[in-house]
Design a protein around this motif. Sequence first.
Motif, PDB file in Angstrom:
ATOM      1  N   UNK A  12       0.816  -1.205   0.000  1.00 38.16           N
ATOM      2  CA  UNK A  12       0.000   0.000   0.000  1.00 38.16           C
ATOM      3  C   UNK A  12       0.848   1.252   0.000  1.00 38.16           C
ATOM      4  N   UNK A  13       0.695   2.065  -1.058  1.00 45.83           N
ATOM      5  CA  UNK A  13       1.463   3.308  -1.182  1.00 45.83           C
ATOM      6  C   UNK A  13       0.593   4.501  -0.815  1.00 45.83           C
ATOM      7  N   UNK A  14      -0.011   4.430   0.364  1.00 50.21           N
ATOM      8  CA  UNK A  14      -0.758   5.556   0.906  1.00 50.21           C
ATOM      9  C   UNK A  14       0.131   6.368   1.822  1.00 50.21           C
ATOM     10  N   UNK A  15      -0.486   7.164   2.687  1.00 50.79           N
ATOM     11  CA  UNK A  15       0.291   8.016   3.590  1.00 50.79           C
ATOM     12  C   UNK A  15       1.212   7.192   4.477  1.00 50.79           C
ATOM     13  N   UNK A  32      21.547  -0.520   2.161  1.00 49.96           N
ATOM     14  CA  UNK A  32      21.789  -1.764   1.426  1.00 49.96           C
ATOM     15  C   UNK A  32      20.607  -2.723   1.494  1.00 49.96           C
ATOM     16  N   UNK A  33      19.478  -2.265   1.994  1.00 53.93           N
ATOM     17  CA  UNK A  33      18.304  -3.127   2.123  1.00 53.93           C
ATOM     18  C   UNK A  33      17.451  -3.057   0.860  1.00 53.93           C
ATOM     19  N   UNK A  34      17.012  -4.202   0.393  1.00 53.16           N
ATOM     20  CA  UNK A  34      16.108  -4.240  -0.763  1.00 53.16           C
ATOM     21  C   UNK A  34      14.670  -4.092  -0.269  1.00 53.16           C
ATOM     22  N   UNK A  35      13.944  -3.198  -0.913  1.00 55.34           N
ATOM     23  CA  UNK A  35      12.598  -2.866  -0.446  1.00 55.34           C
ATOM     24  C   UNK A  35      11.626  -2.899  -1.623  1.00 55.34           C
ATOM     25  N   UNK A  36      10.506  -3.560  -1.417  1.00 52.12           N
ATOM     26  CA  UNK A  36       9.453  -3.665  -2.423  1.00 52.12           C
ATOM     27  C   UNK A  36       8.236  -2.855  -1.973  1.00 52.12           C
ATOM     28  N   UNK A  37       7.684  -2.052  -2.872  1.00 50.49           N
ATOM     29  CA  UNK A  37       6.412  -1.367  -2.636  1.00 50.49           C
ATOM     30  C   UNK A  37       5.386  -1.971  -3.592  1.00 50.49           C
ATOM     31  N   UNK A  38       4.280  -2.436  -3.038  1.00 44.75           N
ATOM     32  CA  UNK A  38       3.212  -3.017  -3.849  1.00 44.75           C
ATOM     33  C   UNK A  38       1.936  -2.206  -3.683  1.00 44.75           C
ATOM     34  N   UNK A  39       1.367  -1.767  -4.792  1.00 42.16           N
ATOM     35  CA  UNK A  39       0.085  -1.075  -4.757  1.00 42.16           C
ATOM     36  C   UNK A  39      -0.632  -1.329  -6.075  1.00 42.16           C
ATOM     37  N   UNK A  40      -1.943  -1.467  -6.012  1.00 49.61           N
ATOM     38  CA  UNK A  40      -2.704  -1.760  -7.227  1.00 49.61           C
ATOM     39  C   UNK A  40      -2.931  -0.526  -8.085  1.00 49.61           C
ATOM     40  N   UNK A  41      -2.666   0.675  -7.521  1.00 49.91           N
ATOM     41  CA  UNK A  41      -2.878   1.926  -8.250  1.00 49.91           C
ATOM     42  C   UNK A  41      -1.558   2.602  -8.584  1.00 49.91           C
ATOM     43  N   UNK A  42      -1.600   3.474  -9.569  1.00 53.15           N
ATOM     44  CA  UNK A  42      -0.402   4.211  -9.991  1.00 53.15           C
ATOM     45  C   UNK A  42      -0.031   5.322  -9.012  1.00 53.15           C
ATOM     46  N   UNK A  43      -1.038   5.802  -8.253  1.00 56.12           N
ATOM     47  CA  UNK A  43      -0.842   6.937  -7.345  1.00 56.12           C
ATOM     48  C   UNK A  43      -0.359   8.174  -8.101  1.00 56.12           C
ATOM     49  N   UNK A  44      -1.125   8.552  -9.103  1.00 56.54           N
ATOM     50  CA  UNK A  44      -0.770   9.745  -9.886  1.00 56.54           C
ATOM     51  C   UNK A  44      -1.933  10.727  -9.983  1.00 56.54           C
ATOM     52  N   UNK A  45      -2.944  10.553  -9.116  1.00 58.26           N
ATOM     53  CA  UNK A  45      -4.065  11.493  -9.084  1.00 58.26           C
ATOM     54  C   UNK A  45      -4.240  12.026  -7.666  1.00 58.26           C
ATOM     55  N   UNK A  46      -5.008  13.081  -7.545  1.00 60.59           N
ATOM     56  CA  UNK A  46      -5.289  13.633  -6.224  1.00 60.59           C
ATOM     57  C   UNK A  46      -6.530  12.934  -5.661  1.00 60.59           C
ATOM     58  N   UNK A  47      -6.309  11.813  -4.969  1.00 62.59           N
ATOM     59  CA  UNK A  47      -7.436  11.017  -4.484  1.00 62.59           C
ATOM     60  C   UNK A  47      -7.847  11.356  -3.056  1.00 62.59           C
ATOM     61  N   UNK A  98       2.402  12.206  -3.428  1.00 63.64           N
ATOM     62  CA  UNK A  98       2.823  11.057  -4.247  1.00 63.64           C
ATOM     63  C   UNK A  98       3.984  11.452  -5.160  1.00 63.64           C
ATOM     64  N   UNK A  99       3.876  12.643  -5.755  1.00 59.72           N
ATOM     65  CA  UNK A  99       4.921  13.104  -6.669  1.00 59.72           C
ATOM     66  C   UNK A  99       6.255  13.250  -5.934  1.00 59.72           C
ATOM     67  N   UNK A 100       6.197  13.826  -4.732  1.00 60.45           N
ATOM     68  CA  UNK A 100       7.411  13.997  -3.930  1.00 60.45           C
ATOM     69  C   UNK A 100       8.010  12.641  -3.565  1.00 60.45           C
ATOM     70  N   UNK A 101       7.173  11.712  -3.103  1.00 63.63           N
ATOM     71  CA  UNK A 101       7.671  10.398  -2.691  1.00 63.63           C
ATOM     72  C   UNK A 101       8.294   9.659  -3.872  1.00 63.63           C
ATOM     73  N   UNK A 102       7.654   9.735  -5.014  1.00 61.04           N
ATOM     74  CA  UNK A 102       8.193   9.053  -6.200  1.00 61.04           C
ATOM     75  C   UNK A 102       9.536   9.645  -6.621  1.00 61.04           C
ATOM     76  N   UNK A 103       9.668  10.964  -6.498  1.00 56.05           N
ATOM     77  CA  UNK A 103      10.946  11.588  -6.865  1.00 56.05           C
ATOM     78  C   UNK A 103      12.060  11.129  -5.935  1.00 56.05           C
ATOM     79  N   UNK A 104      11.738  10.930  -4.646  1.00 58.24           N
ATOM     80  CA  UNK A 104      12.741  10.450  -3.700  1.00 58.24           C
ATOM     81  C   UNK A 104      13.095   8.990  -3.993  1.00 58.24           C
TER      82      UNK A 104
END
Length: 379
Positions: A12-15, A32-47, A98-104
């Motif tokens: 879940x890529x929510x707050x 050095x940790x591998x991290x997976x983010x799973x979400x069914x949505x693109x998170x590119x709208x203001x929801x 979402x935009x800020x988090x994706x840029x990071x």
Amino acid sequence: MDQKQYDYAIIGAGAAGLQLILKMIHDTFFNEKSILILDKDEKNTNDRTWCFWEREETKWDDLAKHTWPYGKFINDNEVIDFDLSPYRYKMVRSADFYRYAKSEITGTSTIEWVKDEVINIENNQIQGSNNPYSATHIFDSRIPQAFHDRQGNYHTLIQHFKGWFIKTKEPIFDRNTFTMMDYRLKWKDSTSFTYVLPISETEALVEFTLFNDQLLMTEEYDEYLRQYIYKYLDIDSYEVTEVEQGLIPMSDYPFQKHHSRYVSKIGTAGGWVRPSSGYSFKNADRYSSMMIENIKAGKRPEKGIATSRFRMYDSIFLNVLSSRNDLGEEIFTRLYTKPDIQSVFRFLDEESNFFEDIKVMFSLNKPQFWRAFFGTFFK
């Protein structure tokens, strides 16, 4: 297809999920940790839109769509203005977050964001709609089915709302003052109110909100918004530029019982939403920091999170409003019209001490609260 193994997986890529990943990005422990983010949505709208108060400038100021130094509370009998100082009320739109988090995330090589819906988790194995995954530890924001099935003896209300971002031709709004709650327009005998966040002199978010257990039809929210804008804002010509609608469970359900050896629940599913108010963004920030420190100290990630005395206060609040939803206006009037509004913010931020808590509780001064208090405290 080979199943890829990760150190951590965030469902879940929510707050909650994104605040946690941002903490990891900015802590060398996870370099050095591998991290997976799973979400069914693109998170590119203001929801959704998150609002919260803070005493000082923080990293969220750069993302804030607007901030307010003053607020007001309105009911049928009075309009109470309050100066938030040293606090300011802030609005962050999810699209900006979402935009800020994706840029990071883009600047890292150890984090993988995958669009997939999680079907099941078994120990440290994740079954997605598209692929299986595996992680040493999983942070899961999905609300457990047992909550939806109402298994157990607990109190639950729903904060449900619909809001219109409106734009007027003429300057109407005071951009320095927001309306915390306006109870002049209510749905039946319920805790229902309108929330107004002016972004400029010609733009505002107007939102009709209810704290109860009965959702409305879409057109009913619309009708209350139209009535409020026309009757109380005295606006008959405006453009609806954007719409937001949602619901937030407000419950004393023991979400913590769903933590396991491999899974830590986060967000609403982890009890991160303050049940008495629905506020969550600052909790996600604070609890994410606590999780990071726990991990670094070799402790369970969720240790000490959302298990404080404030959960008891929330249970009392939900107990009262579940049985007497019509009391919401009076309760919130007593709460938000205290001469020292800052003490209420400290209480809701879980920063107050026990004596300050009792003072706030006494200010509500309803027999239903005291029956619920002693019933909860001594059960």
